[in-house]
Design an enzyme around this catalytic site. Structure first.
Site, short mmCIF file in Angstrom:
data_model
loop_
_atom_site.label_atom_id
_atom_site.label_comp_id
_atom_site.label_asym_id
_atom_site.label_seq_id
_atom_site.Cartn_x
_atom_site.Cartn_y
_atom_site.Cartn_z
N HIS A 121 0.82 -1.21 0.00
CA HIS A 121 0.00 0.00 0.00
C HIS A 121 0.86 1.27 0.00
O HIS A 121 1.93 1.32 0.59
CB HIS A 121 -0.94 0.01 1.21
CG HIS A 121 -0.24 -0.06 2.54
ND1 HIS A 121 0.26 1.05 3.17
CD2 HIS A 121 0.03 -1.10 3.36
CE1 HIS A 121 0.80 0.71 4.32
NE2 HIS A 121 0.68 -0.60 4.46
N ASP A 122 0.38 2.26 -0.73
CA ASP A 122 0.98 3.60 -0.78
C ASP A 122 2.34 3.64 -1.45
O ASP A 122 3.08 4.61 -1.31
CB ASP A 122 1.07 4.22 0.63
CG ASP A 122 -0.27 4.26 1.34
OD1 ASP A 122 -1.16 4.99 0.87
OD2 ASP A 122 -0.46 3.53 2.33
N GLY A 139 4.93 -1.25 2.56
CA GLY A 139 4.17 -0.02 2.34
C GLY A 139 5.04 1.21 2.21
O GLY A 139 6.14 1.29 2.77
#
Length: 265
Positions: A121-122, A139
């Site tokens: 994520h991100d 992440g």
């Protein structure tokens, strides 16, 4: 014409562009957007607020856009944006962003994600990137253009890897990797420059020579901190674009640690 197999499930609200092919037993969620020419082979699952750019080809059992592996995630409508002309091979996973990370995971164009690789994520991933089998990004990782990650390598959260860098197989990256750097080891150490990658780009010899000299001043000297040495090297090489790319990367953000020949600095 768009070709959707009779066993595929494309939920109401999904956008499927001209020339897309959705293979057997695929599942495409209601907030997914497939731009023209996207190919989903059999058993691909695409969920969330996900956009996949034109010409991208996704192979069986890839899981794209599902809930991120973050216990703080509470179902917010965060996004995953994948660019054009990527190859996403079997069992690849790509997660959407989180509220704490800017709501967005972004993948660029013309990249190859081999079997089992993972984009957390991100993450922000540039163009012309290669992740070999089972390479993983935690992440909030940033990969610039033309990065190559070897098989079974991994990058710790919040790390940055500069343009043209190469990460050896089974290497664990804990700190930032300079542009054009080459890192190896169970905990990554800087092993030199990615000279093969530089030569393949047909860059002028004098630019590569200047970069090699700058590398020695940055990493073979014990005078001052790395940031202080980068200031000096940047001043001495103001007209050298490759050197500037490296020094800008080092100086761009304060309080960063970098992979060095000795470990983290």
């Amino acid at each position: 014409m768009t070709d959707i197999h009779s066993t595929a499930i494309v939920e109401d609200g999904a956008f499927v562009g001209d020339g897309c092919r959705v293979g057997p037993y695929c599942v495409v969620g209601p907030n997914v957007r497939l731009e023209p020419g996207v190919i989903l082979e059999a058993h691909v699952a695409v969920a969330g607020h996900t956009t996949i750019g034109s010409g991208t080809h996704i192979f069986p059992f890839a899981s794209i856009g599902h809930k991120p592996q973050d216990l703080k995630y509470a179902g917010e409508p965060t996004r995953l944006e994948i660019g054009q002309n990527n190859q996403i091979r079997e069992h690849v996973t790509m997660s959407p962003g989180t509220v704490g990370g800017g709501d967005l995971t972004k993948v660029g164009n013309n990249s190859l994600f081999m079997m089992g690789s993972h984009i957390g994520h991100d993450c922000i991933v540039g163009d012309h990137v290669i992740l070999a089998n089972n390479a993983t990004l935690a992440g909030h990782v940033e990969l610039e253009d033309y990065v190559i990650m070897g098989g079974l390598s991994a990058v710790r959260q919040w790390s940055r890897i500069g343009t043209g860098a190469i990460v050896g197989g089974m290497t664990g990256v804990e700190f930032d990797v300079i542009p054009f750097g080459s890192v190896i080891g169970d905990r990554a150490r800087l092993a030199g420059l990615n000279l093969i990658g530089l030569k393949r780009k047909d860059l002028p010899r004098e630019q590569i020579h200047a970069l090699r000299n700058a590398y020695k001043k940055l990493f073979e000297s014990d005078e001052g901190t790395l940031r202080e040495r980068a200031d000096v090297v940047a001043t001495e090489n103001a007209d050298q674009p490759l050197v500037k790319t490296v020094t800008d990367f080092i100086l761009e953000k304060e309080n960063r640690r970098f992979c060095t020949p000795r470990g983290g600095d």
